[in-house]
Motif scaffolding. Sequence first.
Motif, mmCIF file in Angstrom:
data_model
loop_
_atom_site.group_PDB
_atom_site.id
_atom_site.type_symbol
_atom_site.label_atom_id
_atom_site.label_comp_id
_atom_site.label_asym_id
_atom_site.label_seq_id
_atom_site.Cartn_x
_atom_site.Cartn_y
_atom_site.Cartn_z
ATOM 1 N N LEU A 11 12.522 -34.640 -52.646
ATOM 2 C CA LEU A 11 13.531 -35.683 -52.481
ATOM 3 C C LEU A 11 14.902 -35.165 -52.899
ATOM 4 O O LEU A 11 15.034 -34.470 -53.900
ATOM 5 C CB LEU A 11 13.202 -36.896 -53.363
ATOM 6 C CG LEU A 11 11.810 -37.527 -53.270
ATOM 7 C CD1 LEU A 11 11.676 -38.617 -54.323
ATOM 8 C CD2 LEU A 11 11.566 -38.087 -51.879
ATOM 9 N N TYR A 12 15.906 -35.530 -52.117
ATOM 10 C CA TYR A 12 17.289 -35.321 -52.553
ATOM 11 C C TYR A 12 18.181 -36.306 -51.812
ATOM 12 O O TYR A 12 18.348 -36.201 -50.592
ATOM 13 C CB TYR A 12 17.775 -33.888 -52.310
ATOM 14 C CG TYR A 12 19.215 -33.717 -52.773
ATOM 15 C CD1 TYR A 12 19.517 -33.723 -54.130
ATOM 16 C CD2 TYR A 12 20.253 -33.613 -51.857
ATOM 17 C CE1 TYR A 12 20.830 -33.617 -54.573
ATOM 18 C CE2 TYR A 12 21.569 -33.509 -52.285
ATOM 19 C CZ TYR A 12 21.841 -33.507 -53.646
ATOM 20 O OH TYR A 12 23.145 -33.419 -54.092
ATOM 21 N N ASN A 13 18.715 -37.269 -52.559
ATOM 22 C CA ASN A 13 19.569 -38.312 -51.973
ATOM 23 C C ASN A 13 18.946 -38.884 -50.702
ATOM 24 O O ASN A 13 19.545 -38.894 -49.630
ATOM 25 C CB ASN A 13 20.967 -37.767 -51.699
ATOM 26 C CG ASN A 13 21.741 -37.514 -52.983
ATOM 27 O OD1 ASN A 13 21.344 -37.943 -54.066
ATOM 28 N ND2 ASN A 13 22.861 -36.819 -52.875
ATOM 29 N N SER A 14 17.733 -39.376 -50.872
ATOM 30 C CA SER A 14 16.907 -39.799 -49.730
ATOM 31 C C SER A 14 16.786 -41.317 -49.624
ATOM 32 O O SER A 14 15.850 -41.825 -48.999
ATOM 33 C CB SER A 14 15.507 -39.181 -49.855
ATOM 34 O OG SER A 14 15.567 -37.796 -50.046
ATOM 35 N N GLU A 15 17.711 -42.066 -50.233
ATOM 36 C CA GLU A 15 17.567 -43.520 -50.310
ATOM 37 C C GLU A 15 17.481 -44.198 -48.944
ATOM 38 O O GLU A 15 16.847 -45.243 -48.808
ATOM 39 C CB GLU A 15 18.718 -44.123 -51.115
ATOM 40 C CG GLU A 15 20.081 -43.973 -50.477
ATOM 41 C CD GLU A 15 21.200 -44.648 -51.276
ATOM 42 O OE1 GLU A 15 20.913 -45.160 -52.365
ATOM 43 O OE2 GLU A 15 22.353 -44.642 -50.791
ATOM 44 N N THR A 16 18.089 -43.613 -47.931
ATOM 45 C CA THR A 16 18.120 -44.252 -46.608
ATOM 46 C C THR A 16 16.749 -44.300 -45.954
ATOM 47 O O THR A 16 16.413 -45.268 -45.264
ATOM 48 C CB THR A 16 19.097 -43.513 -45.676
ATOM 49 O OG1 THR A 16 20.389 -43.470 -46.291
ATOM 50 C CG2 THR A 16 19.208 -44.217 -44.331
ATOM 51 N N PHE A 17 15.933 -43.276 -46.182
ATOM 52 C CA PHE A 17 14.684 -43.141 -45.417
ATOM 53 C C PHE A 17 13.414 -43.192 -46.261
ATOM 54 O O PHE A 17 12.331 -43.402 -45.714
ATOM 55 C CB PHE A 17 14.691 -41.806 -44.657
ATOM 56 C CG PHE A 17 15.904 -41.591 -43.799
ATOM 57 C CD1 PHE A 17 16.129 -42.392 -42.686
ATOM 58 C CD2 PHE A 17 16.824 -40.605 -44.094
ATOM 59 C CE1 PHE A 17 17.244 -42.199 -41.881
ATOM 60 C CE2 PHE A 17 17.946 -40.394 -43.295
ATOM 61 C CZ PHE A 17 18.167 -41.197 -42.184
ATOM 62 N N ASP A 39 11.863 -34.978 -57.194
ATOM 63 C CA ASP A 39 13.279 -35.275 -57.031
ATOM 64 C C ASP A 39 14.130 -34.102 -57.506
ATOM 65 O O ASP A 39 13.958 -33.599 -58.618
ATOM 66 C CB ASP A 39 13.672 -36.533 -57.799
ATOM 67 C CG ASP A 39 15.124 -36.890 -57.538
ATOM 68 O OD1 ASP A 39 15.420 -37.362 -56.435
ATOM 69 O OD2 ASP A 39 15.964 -36.641 -58.428
ATOM 70 N N ASP A 40 15.074 -33.709 -56.654
ATOM 71 C CA ASP A 40 15.915 -32.538 -56.922
ATOM 72 C C ASP A 40 17.319 -32.963 -57.370
ATOM 73 O O ASP A 40 18.313 -32.553 -56.806
ATOM 74 C CB ASP A 40 15.989 -31.667 -55.664
ATOM 75 C CG ASP A 40 16.393 -30.238 -55.959
ATOM 76 O OD1 ASP A 40 16.263 -29.798 -57.118
ATOM 77 O OD2 ASP A 40 16.832 -29.546 -55.019
#
Length: 257
Positions: A11-17, A39-40
């Motif tokens: 994961l890295y700034n994956s809030e949209t999907f 989470d990265d």
Amino acid sequence: MKALVSIITPLYNSETFISDTITSVINQTYSNWELILIDDCSTDNTIKIAENFIFKNHRIKLLKNESNQGAAISRNKGIMASKGDYIAFLDADDLWKPIKLEKQVAFMKANNCYVCFSSYEQIDEEGKPLNKMVKALPVLTYNKFLKSNYIGNLTGVYNANVLGKITSANLRKRQDWLLWLNAIKASGKPAQGLQESLAFYRVRENSISSNKVALLKHNYWVYKKGLGYSTIKSMYCMVIFLWEHFFVKSKQIVSIS
């Protein structure tokens, strides 16, 4: 008892999907899985969203990097923490069809298969179908795979009981290609591809993988850094790659209605 499948998702700034991605795992008809999220150092709401799922489902686990490490190291962290008989991969913006794991685990057991992958469909950033399918080759040898990356990482599964934990090389891109090359080599026999589409790959406008010219240098590093080939041999492999990619592999992408 059914074999355990470990699913690795960096994961890295994956809030949209990420909600849709996790939901596609929860909806699997095959229930004996663990989902390992790594989470990265996200700076958005990715962790909060992940923790909401974890609170409701004990099969989901979250690991956190202390500093930004990149996808390869994050995947490896998940692989080393995994407990599964099989290991599968799903990026934070891609989706699985509900029958994905059930179909592949059954196929691998029935056919004594150690590395398995499938066809998949392309969707846009909003999840709308692009009406294109990437067809899996029924049989994929190491030498064929060396010419171009024929395994969609979101569809791949390998038998960790037999092959051990195959990890990623620390390259910015195409580390998944190296992982599957190593898995096929370790298996001593070809990978097998299911013709049925079992996943959805999200095509992102500004991603490196969508920029074919920029991606060429990353393919070169697979040969040069990843496999340790000489410069001359790496350049030779790139010539073969270009032919394979544009004149052979391109035929694997078919239009669907």
